[in-house]
Write a protein that holds these residues in place. Structure first.
Motif, PDB file in Angstrom:
ATOM      1  N   THR A  86      46.255  19.615   7.435  1.00  0.00           N
ATOM      2  CA  THR A  86      47.431  19.301   7.977  1.00  0.00           C
ATOM      3  C   THR A  86      48.569  20.770   7.893  1.00  0.00           C
ATOM      4  OG1 THR A  86      47.363  17.444   8.078  1.00  0.00           O
ATOM      5  CG2 THR A  86      49.989  18.914   8.442  1.00  0.00           C
ATOM      6  N   GLN A  87      47.671  22.153   8.036  1.00  0.00           N
ATOM      7  CA  GLN A  87      48.578  23.654   7.265  1.00  0.00           C
ATOM      8  C   GLN A  87      49.452  23.697   8.497  1.00  0.00           C
ATOM      9  OE1 GLN A  87      45.820  26.968   7.417  1.00  0.00           O
ATOM     10  NE2 GLN A  87      47.347  28.575   5.607  1.00  0.00           N
ATOM     11  N   GLY A  88      50.910  24.196   7.987  1.00  0.00           N
ATOM     12  CA  GLY A  88      51.577  25.061   8.690  1.00  0.00           C
ATOM     13  C   GLY A  88      52.473  25.507   9.751  1.00  0.00           C
ATOM     14  N   ILE A  89      52.911  25.966  10.881  1.00  0.00           N
ATOM     15  CA  ILE A  89      53.028  27.770  11.550  1.00  0.00           C
ATOM     16  C   ILE A  89      53.267  28.282  10.677  1.00  0.00           C
ATOM     17  CG2 ILE A  89      55.049  27.001  11.954  1.00  0.00           C
ATOM     18  CD1 ILE A  89      54.322  27.739  14.968  1.00  0.00           C
ATOM     19  N   SER A  90      52.516  29.256  10.161  1.00  0.00           N
ATOM     20  CA  SER A  90      52.209  30.359   9.916  1.00  0.00           C
ATOM     21  C   SER A  90      51.911  30.402   8.458  1.00  0.00           C
ATOM     22  CB  SER A  90      53.892  31.131   9.735  1.00  0.00           C
ATOM     23  OG  SER A  90      54.358  31.378  11.069  1.00  0.00           O
ATOM     24  N   ALA A  91      51.457  29.180   7.886  1.00  0.00           N
ATOM     25  CA  ALA A  91      51.549  29.122   6.519  1.00  0.00           C
ATOM     26  C   ALA A  91      50.210  29.890   5.668  1.00  0.00           C
ATOM     27  CB  ALA A  91      51.049  27.488   6.008  1.00  0.00           C
ATOM     28  N   ILE A  92      49.935  30.649   5.137  1.00  0.00           N
ATOM     29  CA  ILE A  92      49.206  31.495   3.946  1.00  0.00           C
ATOM     30  C   ILE A  92      48.163  30.801   2.531  1.00  0.00           C
ATOM     31  CG2 ILE A  92      48.398  33.600   3.202  1.00  0.00           C
ATOM     32  CD1 ILE A  92      50.406  35.066   5.013  1.00  0.00           C
ATOM     33  N   ALA A  93      47.001  30.229   2.679  1.00  0.00           N
ATOM     34  CA  ALA A  93      46.248  29.688   1.580  1.00  0.00           C
ATOM     35  C   ALA A  93      45.099  30.931   1.433  1.00  0.00           C
ATOM     36  CB  ALA A  93      45.825  28.170   2.175  1.00  0.00           C
ATOM     37  N   LEU A  94      44.882  31.440   0.314  1.00  0.00           N
ATOM     38  CA  LEU A  94      44.027  32.174   0.239  1.00  0.00           C
ATOM     39  C   LEU A  94      43.093  31.929  -1.049  1.00  0.00           C
ATOM     40  CD1 LEU A  94      45.562  36.298   1.329  1.00  0.00           C
ATOM     41  CD2 LEU A  94      43.922  33.940   2.646  1.00  0.00           C
ATOM     42  N   GLY A  95      42.166  31.301  -1.549  1.00  0.00           N
ATOM     43  CA  GLY A  95      41.188  31.077  -2.753  1.00  0.00           C
ATOM     44  C   GLY A  95      40.753  29.679  -2.189  1.00  0.00           C
ATOM     45  N   ASN A  96      39.891  29.337  -2.818  1.00  0.00           N
ATOM     46  CA  ASN A  96      39.322  27.567  -2.308  1.00  0.00           C
ATOM     47  C   ASN A  96      39.966  27.645  -2.981  1.00  0.00           C
ATOM     48  OD1 ASN A  96      37.292  29.390  -2.191  1.00  0.00           O
ATOM     49  ND2 ASN A  96      36.009  29.386  -3.895  1.00  0.00           N
ATOM     50  N   THR A  97      40.740  25.798  -2.116  1.00  0.00           N
ATOM     51  CA  THR A  97      41.064  24.705  -2.340  1.00  0.00           C
ATOM     52  C   THR A  97      42.922  25.469  -2.033  1.00  0.00           C
ATOM     53  OG1 THR A  97      41.309  24.374  -4.464  1.00  0.00           O
ATOM     54  CG2 THR A  97      39.029  23.185  -2.883  1.00  0.00           C
ATOM     55  N   ALA A  98      42.759  26.352  -1.873  1.00  0.00           N
ATOM     56  CA  ALA A  98      44.401  27.047  -1.758  1.00  0.00           C
ATOM     57  C   ALA A  98      45.397  26.215  -0.710  1.00  0.00           C
ATOM     58  CB  ALA A  98      44.563  28.855  -1.574  1.00  0.00           C
ATOM     59  N   GLY A  99      46.481  25.455  -0.588  1.00  0.00           N
ATOM     60  CA  GLY A  99      46.870  25.094   0.673  1.00  0.00           C
ATOM     61  C   GLY A  99      46.104  23.709   0.760  1.00  0.00           C
ATOM     62  N   LYS A 100      45.295  23.257   0.188  1.00  0.00           N
ATOM     63  CA  LYS A 100      44.078  22.800   1.209  1.00  0.00           C
ATOM     64  C   LYS A 100      44.590  20.628   1.471  1.00  0.00           C
ATOM     65  CE  LYS A 100      40.320  19.110  -0.445  1.00  0.00           C
ATOM     66  NZ  LYS A 100      40.100  18.227  -1.565  1.00  0.00           N
ATOM     67  N   SER A 101      46.077  20.566   1.174  1.00  0.00           N
ATOM     68  CA  SER A 101      46.731  19.231   1.885  1.00  0.00           C
ATOM     69  C   SER A 101      47.819  19.521   1.840  1.00  0.00           C
ATOM     70  CB  SER A 101      46.394  17.847   1.604  1.00  0.00           C
ATOM     71  OG  SER A 101      46.955  17.244   2.270  1.00  0.00           O
ATOM     72  N   ALA A 102      48.423  19.047   3.791  1.00  0.00           N
ATOM     73  CA  ALA A 102      50.265  19.649   3.805  1.00  0.00           C
ATOM     74  C   ALA A 102      50.703  20.877   2.982  1.00  0.00           C
ATOM     75  CB  ALA A 102      50.546  17.924   2.677  1.00  0.00           C
ATOM     76  N   GLN A 103      50.305  21.856   3.410  1.00  0.00           N
ATOM     77  CA  GLN A 103      50.921  23.204   3.095  1.00  0.00           C
ATOM     78  C   GLN A 103      51.749  23.177   4.383  1.00  0.00           C
ATOM     79  OE1 GLN A 103      48.662  26.696   3.625  1.00  0.00           O
ATOM     80  NE2 GLN A 103      49.760  27.601   2.000  1.00  0.00           N
TER      81      GLN A 103
END
Length: 194
Positions: A86-103
């Motif tokens: 569940t990564q939100g619209i236009s969200a950015i997650a860079l790195g292992n486990t970054a933004g893993k759940s409900a970003q």
């Protein structure tokens, strides 16, 4: 021999037909079970189970299980399990486990385990374990373990371990270990160990 429809079409194994088929659409899915169940136009899924199901249009998931489930439109997840669920619209997650759940939508998480669980809308987490658990909407955490556990909405934590555990809404902590443990709402702590 199989034919494609344009330059750089590639073959992939289709488990439904148990055969090799050319990818002739405008998506990219490379890796075991990458982008297997619904992928939006222009989506990219690279890595085992990356973008596995519900990947939105123009979303990018690179890394094993990155963007695995319900990665929404224009989201970017790069790293093992980055933006996994569940990564939100236009969200950015860079790195292992970054933004893993409900970003949350338009949130940014950069660094190992940054914004890992429940990162709020338009929140920013930069650094190893920055805002790792429960970062409020519009909050900012910069530095290793800054705002790491339960950072309130619109709170700011800058520095190693600043606002580390339970930082209140609208609180500000600047400096190494500033506001480290249970900083109240709208409280201000500036300086090392303040």
């Amino acid at each position: 021999f199989l034919n494609g429809s344009s330059y750089s079409n590639y073959l992939y194994w289709n488990t439904s037909s148990a055969s090799w088929v050319p990818e002739t659409g405008n998506t990219v899915h490379i890796g075991s079970d990458a982008g297997i169940i619904y992928k939006g136009d222009n989506a990219v899924a690279i890595g085992s189970s990356a973008g596995y199901t519900g990947q939105g249009p123009s979303a990018v998931a690179i890394g094993n299980t990155a963007g695995n489930s319900d990665q929404t439109d224009f989201a970017v997840a790069i790293g093992i399990t980055a933006g996994q669920n569940t990564q939100g619209i236009s969200a950015i997650a860079l790195g292992n486990t970054a933004g893993k759940s409900a970003q949350g939508a338009k949130a940014i998480a950069l660094g190992l385990s940054a914004g890992e669980n429940n990162q709020g809308t338009e929140a920013i987490a930069l650094g190893v374990a920055a805002a790792q658990y429960d970062q409020g909407a519009h909050a900012i955490a910069l530095g290793e373990s800054a705002g790491s556990t339960t950072q309130g909405g619109q709170a700011i934590a800058i520095g190693r371990y600043a606002g580390n555990i339970t930082q209140g809404d609208n609180a500000v902590a600047v400096g190494t270990f500033a506001g480290n443990d249970t900083q109240g709402n709208a409280a201000v702590a500036i300086g090392s160990n303040a």
